[in-house]
Design a protein around this motif. Structure first.
Motif, PDB file in Angstrom:
ATOM      1  N   VAL A 137       1.032  -1.224  -0.179  1.00 48.32           N
ATOM      2  CA  VAL A 137       0.064  -0.226  -0.137  1.00 48.32           C
ATOM      3  C   VAL A 137       0.766   1.345   0.148  1.00 48.32           C
ATOM      4  CG1 VAL A 137      -2.001   1.285   1.323  1.00 48.32           C
ATOM      5  CG2 VAL A 137      -1.750  -1.322   1.241  1.00 48.32           C
ATOM      6  N   LEU A 138       0.716   2.180  -0.800  1.00 48.73           N
ATOM      7  CA  LEU A 138       1.621   3.506  -0.929  1.00 48.73           C
ATOM      8  C   LEU A 138       0.783   4.480  -0.269  1.00 48.73           C
ATOM      9  CD1 LEU A 138       2.547   3.087  -4.739  1.00 48.73           C
ATOM     10  CD2 LEU A 138       3.666   2.268  -2.700  1.00 48.73           C
ATOM     11  N   VAL A 139       1.088   5.092   0.606  1.00 48.49           N
ATOM     12  CA  VAL A 139       0.544   6.116   1.767  1.00 48.49           C
ATOM     13  C   VAL A 139       1.385   7.401   1.584  1.00 48.49           C
ATOM     14  CG1 VAL A 139      -0.234   6.678   3.889  1.00 48.49           C
ATOM     15  CG2 VAL A 139      -0.725   4.582   2.898  1.00 48.49           C
ATOM     16  N   PRO A 140       0.969   8.506   1.171  1.00 50.67           N
ATOM     17  CA  PRO A 140       1.662   9.715   1.246  1.00 50.67           C
ATOM     18  C   PRO A 140       2.353   9.926   2.702  1.00 50.67           C
ATOM     19  CG  PRO A 140      -0.520  10.163   0.352  1.00 50.67           C
ATOM     20  CD  PRO A 140      -0.739   8.828   0.994  1.00 50.67           C
ATOM     21  N   PHE A 141       3.605  10.264   2.701  1.00 56.12           N
ATOM     22  CA  PHE A 141       4.357  10.444   3.821  1.00 56.12           C
ATOM     23  C   PHE A 141       4.120  12.144   4.154  1.00 56.12           C
ATOM     24  CE2 PHE A 141       8.656  10.330   6.040  1.00 56.12           C
ATOM     25  CZ  PHE A 141       8.203  11.022   7.294  1.00 56.12           C
ATOM     26  N   VAL A 142       3.071  12.551   4.850  1.00 59.25           N
ATOM     27  CA  VAL A 142       2.605  13.778   5.392  1.00 59.25           C
ATOM     28  C   VAL A 142       2.657  13.809   6.739  1.00 59.25           C
ATOM     29  CG1 VAL A 142       0.631  15.497   4.783  1.00 59.25           C
ATOM     30  CG2 VAL A 142       1.325  13.802   3.139  1.00 59.25           C
ATOM     31  N   GLU A 143       3.288  14.931   7.227  1.00 59.97           N
ATOM     32  CA  GLU A 143       3.496  15.046   8.494  1.00 59.97           C
ATOM     33  C   GLU A 143       2.135  15.423   9.242  1.00 59.97           C
ATOM     34  OE1 GLU A 143       6.317  15.512  10.550  1.00 59.97           O
ATOM     35  OE2 GLU A 143       7.900  14.918   8.777  1.00 59.97           O
ATOM     36  N   GLU A 144       1.070  16.078   8.444  1.00 55.86           N
ATOM     37  CA  GLU A 144      -0.127  16.132   9.001  1.00 55.86           C
ATOM     38  C   GLU A 144      -0.907  15.303   9.289  1.00 55.86           C
ATOM     39  OE1 GLU A 144       1.453  18.061   6.212  1.00 55.86           O
ATOM     40  OE2 GLU A 144       1.946  19.755   7.646  1.00 55.86           O
ATOM     41  N   PHE A 145      -0.563  14.099   8.559  1.00 54.46           N
ATOM     42  CA  PHE A 145      -1.380  12.754   8.718  1.00 54.46           C
ATOM     43  C   PHE A 145      -0.965  12.279  10.138  1.00 54.46           C
ATOM     44  CE2 PHE A 145      -2.352  12.295   4.020  1.00 54.46           C
ATOM     45  CZ  PHE A 145      -2.875  13.264   3.924  1.00 54.46           C
ATOM     46  N   ILE A 146       0.155  12.354  10.699  1.00 55.70           N
ATOM     47  CA  ILE A 146       0.727  11.722  11.777  1.00 55.70           C
ATOM     48  C   ILE A 146       0.269  12.122  12.904  1.00 55.70           C
ATOM     49  CG2 ILE A 146       2.788  10.786  12.739  1.00 55.70           C
ATOM     50  CD1 ILE A 146       4.261  10.893  10.188  1.00 55.70           C
ATOM     51  N   ILE A 147      -0.408  11.398  13.697  1.00 50.95           N
ATOM     52  CA  ILE A 147      -0.938  11.921  15.216  1.00 50.95           C
ATOM     53  C   ILE A 147      -0.096  11.636  16.289  1.00 50.95           C
ATOM     54  CG2 ILE A 147      -2.933  11.617  16.687  1.00 50.95           C
ATOM     55  CD1 ILE A 147      -4.624  10.559  14.339  1.00 50.95           C
ATOM     56  N   ASP A 148       0.245  10.439  16.117  1.00 53.81           N
ATOM     57  CA  ASP A 148       1.326  10.240  17.219  1.00 53.81           C
ATOM     58  C   ASP A 148       2.481   8.981  16.703  1.00 53.81           C
ATOM     59  OD1 ASP A 148       1.932   9.841  20.039  1.00 53.81           O
ATOM     60  OD2 ASP A 148       1.310   7.669  19.926  1.00 53.81           O
ATOM     61  N   VAL A 149       3.563   9.214  17.226  1.00 55.59           N
ATOM     62  CA  VAL A 149       4.570   8.259  17.177  1.00 55.59           C
ATOM     63  C   VAL A 149       5.249   7.577  18.684  1.00 55.59           C
ATOM     64  CG1 VAL A 149       6.851   7.882  15.982  1.00 55.59           C
ATOM     65  CG2 VAL A 149       5.425   9.466  15.045  1.00 55.59           C
ATOM     66  N   ASN A 150       5.351   6.174  18.622  1.00 61.09           N
ATOM     67  CA  ASN A 150       5.567   5.672  19.633  1.00 61.09           C
ATOM     68  C   ASN A 150       6.840   4.785  19.183  1.00 61.09           C
ATOM     69  OD1 ASN A 150       6.022   3.929  21.496  1.00 61.09           O
ATOM     70  ND2 ASN A 150       3.836   3.467  22.245  1.00 61.09           N
ATOM     71  N   HIS A 151       8.028   5.595  19.563  1.00 61.44           N
ATOM     72  CA  HIS A 151       9.250   4.642  19.182  1.00 61.44           C
ATOM     73  C   HIS A 151       9.527   3.576  19.877  1.00 61.44           C
ATOM     74  CE1 HIS A 151      10.581   8.037  16.593  1.00 61.44           C
ATOM     75  NE2 HIS A 151      10.155   8.938  17.450  1.00 61.44           N
ATOM     76  N   LYS A 152       9.117   3.247  21.180  1.00 69.85           N
ATOM     77  CA  LYS A 152       9.277   2.155  22.018  1.00 69.85           C
ATOM     78  C   LYS A 152       8.594   0.969  21.090  1.00 69.85           C
ATOM     79  CE  LYS A 152      10.540   2.695  26.734  1.00 69.85           C
ATOM     80  NZ  LYS A 152       9.961   2.895  27.891  1.00 69.85           N
ATOM     81  N   LYS A 153       7.400   1.226  20.974  1.00 67.42           N
ATOM     82  CA  LYS A 153       6.601  -0.009  20.334  1.00 67.42           C
ATOM     83  C   LYS A 153       6.546  -0.027  18.972  1.00 67.42           C
ATOM     84  CE  LYS A 153       3.148  -0.045  24.120  1.00 67.42           C
ATOM     85  NZ  LYS A 153       1.737   0.166  24.456  1.00 67.42           N
ATOM     86  N   LYS A 154       7.396   1.006  18.183  1.00 64.28           N
ATOM     87  CA  LYS A 154       7.486   1.164  16.929  1.00 64.28           C
ATOM     88  C   LYS A 154       6.125   1.284  16.186  1.00 64.28           C
ATOM     89  CE  LYS A 154      11.625  -0.091  15.284  1.00 64.28           C
ATOM     90  NZ  LYS A 154      12.547  -0.597  14.122  1.00 64.28           N
ATOM     91  N   ILE A 155       5.225   2.074  16.605  1.00 64.96           N
ATOM     92  CA  ILE A 155       3.904   2.179  16.062  1.00 64.96           C
ATOM     93  C   ILE A 155       3.688   3.650  15.566  1.00 64.96           C
ATOM     94  CG2 ILE A 155       1.348   2.390  16.980  1.00 64.96           C
ATOM     95  CD1 ILE A 155       1.882  -0.028  18.609  1.00 64.96           C
ATOM     96  N   ILE A 156       3.126   4.011  14.590  1.00 62.38           N
ATOM     97  CA  ILE A 156       2.647   5.352  14.005  1.00 62.38           C
ATOM     98  C   ILE A 156       1.196   5.194  13.747  1.00 62.38           C
ATOM     99  CG2 ILE A 156       2.899   7.058  12.117  1.00 62.38           C
ATOM    100  CD1 ILE A 156       5.544   5.862  11.443  1.00 62.38           C
ATOM    101  N   THR A 157       0.556   6.248  14.687  1.00 65.46           N
ATOM    102  CA  THR A 157      -0.870   6.458  14.321  1.00 65.46           C
ATOM    103  C   THR A 157      -1.194   7.400  13.514  1.00 65.46           C
ATOM    104  OG1 THR A 157      -1.201   5.568  16.735  1.00 65.46           O
ATOM    105  CG2 THR A 157      -3.243   6.794  15.741  1.00 65.46           C
ATOM    106  N   VAL A 158      -1.798   7.254  12.410  1.00 61.39           N
ATOM    107  CA  VAL A 158      -2.234   8.481  11.503  1.00 61.39           C
ATOM    108  C   VAL A 158      -3.914   8.599  11.326  1.00 61.39           C
ATOM    109  CG1 VAL A 158      -0.270   7.969  10.203  1.00 61.39           C
ATOM    110  CG2 VAL A 158      -2.173   6.629   9.526  1.00 61.39           C
ATOM    111  N   ASP A 159      -4.080   9.886  10.771  1.00 57.76           N
ATOM    112  CA  ASP A 159      -5.365  10.129  10.718  1.00 57.76           C
ATOM    113  C   ASP A 159      -5.549  10.362   8.914  1.00 57.76           C
ATOM    114  OD1 ASP A 159      -8.188  10.788  10.441  1.00 57.76           O
ATOM    115  OD2 ASP A 159      -8.050  12.613  11.759  1.00 57.76           O
ATOM    116  N   LEU A 160      -5.823   9.322   8.095  1.00 58.27           N
ATOM    117  CA  LEU A 160      -5.669   9.546   6.914  1.00 58.27           C
ATOM    118  C   LEU A 160      -7.135  10.172   6.329  1.00 58.27           C
ATOM    119  CD1 LEU A 160      -3.892   6.235   5.817  1.00 58.27           C
ATOM    120  CD2 LEU A 160      -3.069   8.770   6.010  1.00 58.27           C
TER     121      LEU A 160
END
Length: 170
Positions: A137-160
């Motif tokens: 899946v190709l998803v635009p890497f747009v800072e505004e879409f990123i809600i949260d980044v959890n570096h410990k768990k390696k999870i990115i939460t986005v609002d696409l």
């Protein structure tokens, strides 16, 4: 070893050649300062005597060991690498650019999308290439879409935007 591109073409009679860089534009400029490159068929580095950026993504190079057009043609299409640790500025930038590799992406509404396999910066709009079951899946890497980044768990939460995943899957 960090792949940075491939030998795209030779120039003139004296062994000059161009490397088509597969890096973000900001990193391409830094490549003018590289002093050594490695090819996929060699363990020993090629020492660069001079280099220049052409058209933002081509690095025109002259090395100390390739001195003829024939020698330059022998390395056409070979992958070009940098050794990690030899180019501090580039290493630092690449680490920043690739910090989200292998992170799992969750959309606020859709749930888990998949894992970021690659980030393609060679486009007007950078893309997350996300592995989702048997497809990408190709998803635009747009800072505004990123809600949260959890570096410990390696999870990115986005609002696409609504239906973006469906559009990207087609």
């Amino acid at each position: 070893m960090i792949p940075i591109g491939h030998v795209a073409k030779s120039h003139g009679l004296n062994g000059h050649f161009s490397i088509k860089l597969k890096l973000p534009n900001e990193l391409c400029e830094l490549c003018c300062h590289i002093k050594k490159i490695y090819l996929n068929t060699q363990q020993d580095p090629l020492l660069i005597s001079n280099s220049k950026i052409n058209h933002q993504v081509f690095l025109r190079v002259k090395t100390t060991s390739i001195n003829t057009r024939e020698d330059a043609k022998k390395i056409l299409q070979q992958t070009v690498y940098l050794k990690e640790g030899e180019n501090h500025l580039i290493d630092t930038e690449l680490n920043k650019q690739n910090e989200f590799l292998n992170f799992t992406v969750f959309d606020k509404n859709e749930g888990e999308i998949g894992m970021i396999e690659e980030i393609d910066f060679n486009r007007i709009q950078p893309l997350f290439i996300i592995k989702q079951k048997q497809q990408e899946v190709l998803v635009p890497f747009v800072e505004e879409f990123i809600i949260d980044v959890n570096h410990k768990k390696k999870i990115i939460t986005v609002d696409l935007p609504e239906n973006l995943i469906k559009i990207c899957n087609q």
